[in-house]
Design a protein around this motif. Structure first.
Motif, short mmCIF file in Angstrom:
data_model
loop_
_atom_site.label_atom_id
_atom_site.label_comp_id
_atom_site.label_asym_id
_atom_site.label_seq_id
_atom_site.Cartn_x
_atom_site.Cartn_y
_atom_site.Cartn_z
N UNK A 130 0.77 -1.17 -0.02
CA UNK A 130 -0.02 -0.04 0.10
C UNK A 130 0.96 1.24 0.03
N UNK A 131 0.30 2.31 -0.57
CA UNK A 131 1.20 3.52 -0.56
C UNK A 131 0.17 4.60 -0.60
N UNK A 132 0.85 5.91 -0.17
CA UNK A 132 -0.20 7.12 -0.45
C UNK A 132 0.89 8.13 -1.06
N UNK A 133 0.58 9.04 -2.21
CA UNK A 133 1.23 10.02 -2.69
C UNK A 133 0.81 11.56 -2.35
N UNK A 134 1.21 12.34 -1.63
CA UNK A 134 0.70 13.62 -1.31
C UNK A 134 1.51 14.69 -2.09
N UNK A 135 0.86 15.62 -2.63
CA UNK A 135 1.69 16.90 -3.30
C UNK A 135 1.14 18.27 -2.59
N UNK A 136 2.01 19.00 -2.26
CA UNK A 136 1.58 20.33 -1.37
C UNK A 136 1.83 21.57 -2.37
N UNK A 137 2.35 22.59 -1.63
CA UNK A 137 2.05 24.08 -2.37
C UNK A 137 2.49 24.26 -3.95
N UNK A 138 3.44 23.96 -4.28
CA UNK A 138 3.68 24.02 -5.43
C UNK A 138 2.78 23.31 -6.67
N UNK A 139 2.43 22.25 -6.31
CA UNK A 139 0.95 21.47 -6.98
C UNK A 139 -0.15 22.14 -6.92
N UNK A 140 -0.37 22.72 -5.83
CA UNK A 140 -1.64 23.57 -5.38
C UNK A 140 -1.68 24.78 -6.40
N UNK A 141 -0.55 25.47 -6.45
CA UNK A 141 -0.49 26.57 -7.23
C UNK A 141 -0.26 26.64 -8.82
N UNK A 142 0.11 25.34 -9.17
CA UNK A 142 0.52 25.45 -10.49
C UNK A 142 -0.74 25.14 -11.56
N UNK A 143 -1.28 26.01 -12.27
CA UNK A 143 -2.45 25.75 -12.94
C UNK A 143 -2.37 24.42 -13.80
N UNK A 144 -1.51 23.56 -13.95
CA UNK A 144 -1.54 22.51 -14.82
C UNK A 144 -1.12 21.33 -13.68
N UNK A 145 -1.45 21.60 -12.43
CA UNK A 145 -1.24 20.56 -11.34
C UNK A 145 -2.14 19.43 -11.70
N UNK A 146 -3.35 19.54 -12.09
CA UNK A 146 -4.24 18.37 -12.44
C UNK A 146 -3.93 17.59 -13.66
N UNK A 147 -3.09 18.30 -14.53
CA UNK A 147 -2.69 17.42 -15.76
C UNK A 147 -1.51 16.61 -15.32
N UNK A 148 -0.66 17.22 -14.38
CA UNK A 148 0.40 16.15 -13.77
C UNK A 148 -0.10 15.07 -13.06
N UNK A 149 -1.16 15.25 -12.21
CA UNK A 149 -1.77 14.22 -11.49
C UNK A 149 -2.30 13.05 -12.81
N UNK A 150 -2.99 13.53 -13.66
CA UNK A 150 -3.50 12.59 -14.74
C UNK A 150 -2.33 11.87 -15.38
N UNK A 151 -1.27 12.37 -15.71
CA UNK A 151 -0.12 12.02 -16.32
C UNK A 151 0.76 10.86 -15.55
N UNK A 152 0.48 11.16 -14.22
CA UNK A 152 1.46 10.28 -13.18
C UNK A 152 0.43 9.16 -13.02
N UNK A 153 -0.92 9.16 -13.07
CA UNK A 153 -1.72 8.13 -12.75
C UNK A 153 -1.58 7.13 -14.07
N UNK A 154 -1.08 7.64 -15.44
CA UNK A 154 -0.73 6.53 -16.31
C UNK A 154 0.41 5.70 -16.25
N UNK A 155 1.41 6.20 -15.16
CA UNK A 155 2.61 5.47 -14.95
C UNK A 155 2.22 4.63 -13.62
#
Length: 292
Positions: free
Chosen positions: A77-102
């Motif tokens: 089991x694992x958990x991945x948490x992103x903090x302020x940089x990903x919160x403030x980036x307008x493409x943070x959601x795109x990075x989340x989707x790209x990482x889901x693919x891997x």
């Protein structure tokens, strides 16, 4: 059984793989591997509010590598948490989707959730129930401050003050003022207050001050270390003092944040128990799975 914890910070991205012993009471874990990659997502997020293509690609490659390592270690089991940089980036959601693919699911969490996860790493065990504590977590993008009295959480707040943000001149005077005012307001009725600091910079400052992880540092001791480090150029902090390149610059603004909080809050001293978000994530996984 092994668990994985991924912390996607503004300065670095970390993976902790821990071996968990469910037979012990309470359940304990032992660190097996800790990998730190200095991606510096905050440099893009705080100035442009957008993660550049090169850092976007490096982020996905890092998550792919972390996925492969967790597979090799047979992480259950694992958990991945992103903090302020990903919160403030307008493409943070795109990075989340790209990482889901891997194969990595990322949660973008706010400052209060981040603080709660770190508390879960048994920070209360470091506290005397009869004392008042100001808990301070300084990251690349934000600083979380929490006040504990009589063993319970009294107040907590996250401020957009962090080491990368300051280095990039993206900190605002009003944020400093807000933080100072909040500290004054919440500490004024207490006579003796002690500090607990988390984050890579206070850990390093503590190691410089003394070899013992839990030995407290006074304001004067921390200021002396800060003045010593600040007397060297960035280049000399790396080549003469032996600091890592991605630690040698951020350690200065981190010390400034801690010194400001200690002075305004009249802290007797500060201790660095050397726990962080990844430790809290492992403990959160233990708690969640035990409840199941």
């Amino acid at each position: 059984m092994r668990y994985g914890a991924i912390d996607i910070g503004s300065n670095a991205v970390r993976l902790l793989i821990a071996e968990v012993n469910p037979e012990t009471k309470p359940v304990q874990f032992k660190k097996e591997a800790l990998i730190r990659v200095p991606l510096r997502l905050g440099d893009d997020a705080f100035i442009d509010h957008h993660i550049s293509k090169s850092k976007f690609d490096n982020m996905v490659k890092t998550m792919q590598a972390f996925r492969n390592l967790m597979d090799v270690y047979r992480v259950s089991d694992y958990m991945a948490c992103a903090t302020s940089a990903m919160r403030e980036a307008d493409n943070g959601g795109d990075i989340v989707k790209a990482c889901q693919k891997v194969g990595i699911d990322i949660q973008i969490i706010d400052g209060s959730k981040e603080a709660k996860i770190i508390y879960s790493s048994h920070l209360q065990d470091k506290m005397n129930a009869d004392k008042v504590y100001l808990y301070i977590d300084v990251g690349g993008g934000s600083t979380e401050i929490s006040l504990f009295a009589d063993g319970t959480l009294v107040a907590s707040k996250s401020f957009n003050l962090g080491t990368i943000r300051i280095l990039d001149n993206q900190d605002k005077p009003e944020t400093w003022d807000d933080m100072k005012q909040w500290i004054k307001e919440h500490t004024k009725k207490y006579k003796h207050i002690y500090g607990i600091g988390t984050g890579g910079n206070i850990n390093k400052l503590s190691r410089i001050a003394n070899d013992k992880a839990d030995k407290p540092m006074s304001y004067a001791k921390l200021r002396a270390i800060y003045q010593h480090l600040n007397a060297y150029s960035l280049k000399d902090r790396i080549h003469v003092l032996g600091l890592k390149q991605d630690r040698a610059d951020v350690i200065i603004p981190a010390a400034e944040i801690f010194l400001t909080i200690m002075k305004v809050g009249r802290l007797k001293n500060i201790v660095a128990p050397r726990v962080g978000l990844v430790d809290g994530i492992i403990q959160t996984l233990i708690d969640n799975n035990l409840q199941k």
